[in-house]
Write a protein that holds these residues in place. Sequence first.
Motif, PDB file in Angstrom:
ATOM      1  N   SER A  90      74.408  26.557  39.291  1.00  0.00           N
ATOM      2  CA  SER A  90      73.260  27.911  39.919  1.00  0.00           C
ATOM      3  C   SER A  90      73.192  29.530  39.547  1.00  0.00           C
ATOM      4  N   THR A  91      72.758  29.703  39.979  1.00  0.00           N
ATOM      5  CA  THR A  91      72.998  31.263  39.949  1.00  0.00           C
ATOM      6  C   THR A  91      73.677  32.141  40.931  1.00  0.00           C
ATOM      7  N   VAL A  92      75.121  32.899  41.229  1.00  0.00           N
ATOM      8  CA  VAL A  92      75.967  32.659  41.817  1.00  0.00           C
ATOM      9  C   VAL A  92      75.909  34.489  42.702  1.00  0.00           C
ATOM     10  N   ASN A  93      75.199  34.705  43.307  1.00  0.00           N
ATOM     11  CA  ASN A  93      74.684  36.530  43.939  1.00  0.00           C
ATOM     12  C   ASN A  93      75.164  36.789  45.212  1.00  0.00           C
ATOM     13  N   LEU A  94      75.202  37.848  46.073  1.00  0.00           N
ATOM     14  CA  LEU A  94      75.907  37.676  47.199  1.00  0.00           C
ATOM     15  C   LEU A  94      74.700  37.301  47.983  1.00  0.00           C
ATOM     16  N   ALA A  95      73.080  37.398  47.933  1.00  0.00           N
ATOM     17  CA  ALA A  95      72.029  36.532  47.958  1.00  0.00           C
ATOM     18  C   ALA A  95      71.984  34.805  48.726  1.00  0.00           C
ATOM     19  N   SER A  96      72.455  34.173  47.404  1.00  0.00           N
ATOM     20  CA  SER A  96      72.634  33.177  47.962  1.00  0.00           C
ATOM     21  C   SER A  96      74.047  32.449  47.895  1.00  0.00           C
ATOM     22  N   LEU A  97      75.261  33.862  48.527  1.00  0.00           N
ATOM     23  CA  LEU A  97      76.306  33.420  49.355  1.00  0.00           C
ATOM     24  C   LEU A  97      75.581  33.169  50.410  1.00  0.00           C
ATOM     25  N   MET A  98      74.644  34.275  50.612  1.00  0.00           N
ATOM     26  CA  MET A  98      74.671  34.328  52.203  1.00  0.00           C
ATOM     27  C   MET A  98      73.282  32.951  53.088  1.00  0.00           C
ATOM     28  N   GLU A  99      73.171  32.937  51.619  1.00  0.00           N
ATOM     29  CA  GLU A  99      71.786  31.368  52.000  1.00  0.00           C
ATOM     30  C   GLU A  99      73.297  30.247  52.401  1.00  0.00           C
ATOM     31  N   ALA A 100      74.026  30.335  51.575  1.00  0.00           N
ATOM     32  CA  ALA A 100      74.741  28.668  51.217  1.00  0.00           C
ATOM     33  C   ALA A 100      75.884  29.089  52.679  1.00  0.00           C
ATOM     34  N   LEU A 122      79.265  28.004  36.809  1.00  0.00           N
ATOM     35  CA  LEU A 122      78.054  28.197  37.595  1.00  0.00           C
ATOM     36  C   LEU A 122      78.506  29.896  36.517  1.00  0.00           C
ATOM     37  N   THR A 123      76.992  30.218  36.964  1.00  0.00           N
ATOM     38  CA  THR A 123      76.484  31.831  36.846  1.00  0.00           C
ATOM     39  C   THR A 123      76.443  32.706  37.697  1.00  0.00           C
ATOM     40  N   VAL A 124      77.983  33.732  37.913  1.00  0.00           N
ATOM     41  CA  VAL A 124      78.328  34.731  38.782  1.00  0.00           C
ATOM     42  C   VAL A 124      77.714  35.654  38.494  1.00  0.00           C
ATOM     43  N   GLU A 125      77.266  36.832  39.659  1.00  0.00           N
ATOM     44  CA  GLU A 125      76.713  37.792  39.299  1.00  0.00           C
ATOM     45  C   GLU A 125      77.105  38.627  39.981  1.00  0.00           C
ATOM     46  N   ALA A 126      78.611  39.498  40.429  1.00  0.00           N
ATOM     47  CA  ALA A 126      78.999  40.816  41.068  1.00  0.00           C
ATOM     48  C   ALA A 126      79.142  42.270  40.441  1.00  0.00           C
ATOM     49  N   ALA A 127      79.683  42.975  41.566  1.00  0.00           N
ATOM     50  CA  ALA A 127      79.996  44.442  40.960  1.00  0.00           C
ATOM     51  C   ALA A 127      81.594  44.331  40.398  1.00  0.00           C
ATOM     52  N   ARG A 128      82.214  43.595  41.083  1.00  0.00           N
ATOM     53  CA  ARG A 128      83.673  43.396  40.278  1.00  0.00           C
ATOM     54  C   ARG A 128      84.203  42.143  39.977  1.00  0.00           C
ATOM     55  N   PHE A 129      84.801  41.840  39.161  1.00  0.00           N
ATOM     56  CA  PHE A 129      85.528  40.246  39.125  1.00  0.00           C
ATOM     57  C   PHE A 129      87.522  41.353  39.044  1.00  0.00           C
ATOM     58  N   THR A 130      88.262  40.506  39.599  1.00  0.00           N
ATOM     59  CA  THR A 130      89.732  40.794  39.260  1.00  0.00           C
ATOM     60  C   THR A 130      90.001  39.676  37.829  1.00  0.00           C
ATOM     61  N   GLU A 135      88.962  34.821  34.285  1.00  0.00           N
ATOM     62  CA  GLU A 135      89.862  33.509  33.376  1.00  0.00           C
ATOM     63  C   GLU A 135      89.628  32.069  33.863  1.00  0.00           C
ATOM     64  N   LYS A 136      89.258  32.670  35.514  1.00  0.00           N
ATOM     65  CA  LYS A 136      88.687  30.740  36.495  1.00  0.00           C
ATOM     66  C   LYS A 136      87.641  30.431  36.717  1.00  0.00           C
ATOM     67  N   ILE A 137      87.009  31.905  35.771  1.00  0.00           N
ATOM     68  CA  ILE A 137      85.159  31.473  35.937  1.00  0.00           C
ATOM     69  C   ILE A 137      84.602  30.663  34.130  1.00  0.00           C
ATOM     70  N   GLU A 138      85.531  31.740  34.065  1.00  0.00           N
ATOM     71  CA  GLU A 138      85.414  31.413  31.825  1.00  0.00           C
ATOM     72  C   GLU A 138      85.569  30.169  31.367  1.00  0.00           C
ATOM     73  N   ALA A 139      86.925  29.625  32.045  1.00  0.00           N
ATOM     74  CA  ALA A 139      87.972  28.753  31.862  1.00  0.00           C
ATOM     75  C   ALA A 139      87.003  27.428  32.559  1.00  0.00           C
ATOM     76  N   ALA A 140      86.102  27.568  33.367  1.00  0.00           N
ATOM     77  CA  ALA A 140      85.201  26.255  33.999  1.00  0.00           C
ATOM     78  C   ALA A 140      84.395  26.102  33.152  1.00  0.00           C
ATOM     79  N   GLY A 141      83.900  27.026  32.077  1.00  0.00           N
ATOM     80  CA  GLY A 141      82.561  27.475  31.370  1.00  0.00           C
ATOM     81  C   GLY A 141      81.248  28.163  31.913  1.00  0.00           C
ATOM     82  N   GLY A 142      82.028  28.487  32.643  1.00  0.00           N
ATOM     83  CA  GLY A 142      80.810  29.794  33.691  1.00  0.00           C
ATOM     84  C   GLY A 142      80.364  30.919  33.381  1.00  0.00           C
TER      85      GLY A 142
END
Length: 147
Positions: A90-100, A122-130, A135-142
């Motif tokens: 699934s695609t994760v952004n601010l709108a989808s997180l509010m729906e969930a 996951l495909t994550v769309e955000a303004a900032r990433f630590t 590293e954790k998102i890409e290690a999971a294949g996202g």
Amino acid sequence: MKITDAQPKKGSKKRGRRVGRGIAAGQGASCGFGMRGQKSRSGRSTRPGFEGGQMPLYRRVPKLKHFTVINRQAYTVVNVGSLAGLAAGSTVNLASLMEAGIVTTNDGPLKLLGDGDLSVKLTVEAARFTASAKEKIEAAGGTCTVV
């Protein structure tokens, strides 16, 4: 030759002013400090930063702690561990997180932090990433996309 070309030899020094040695020397009696007042007294007149009794600048300005940052950027902060319950792919952004229901209020652009574990792609769309979150998102294949 011009008057500006006439300069003392390199390394030569001008003799210091001999003050308080009589009227003929030109700097007798009060030694060029005038008659009375704070600046005519012996010793150093005032310390650096003294403003005549007014609260000096170094005491007027705020000190190191608790400065309010002007135009501070607020983020909606989400940890990677809270994304583990989402469906794979699934695609994760601010709108989808509010729906969930993971995020309840929109406090600004989305920022992902690296606390927790993630095993879902996951495909994550955000303004900032630590760095740890990315590293954790890409290690999971996202994938991480900066919006």
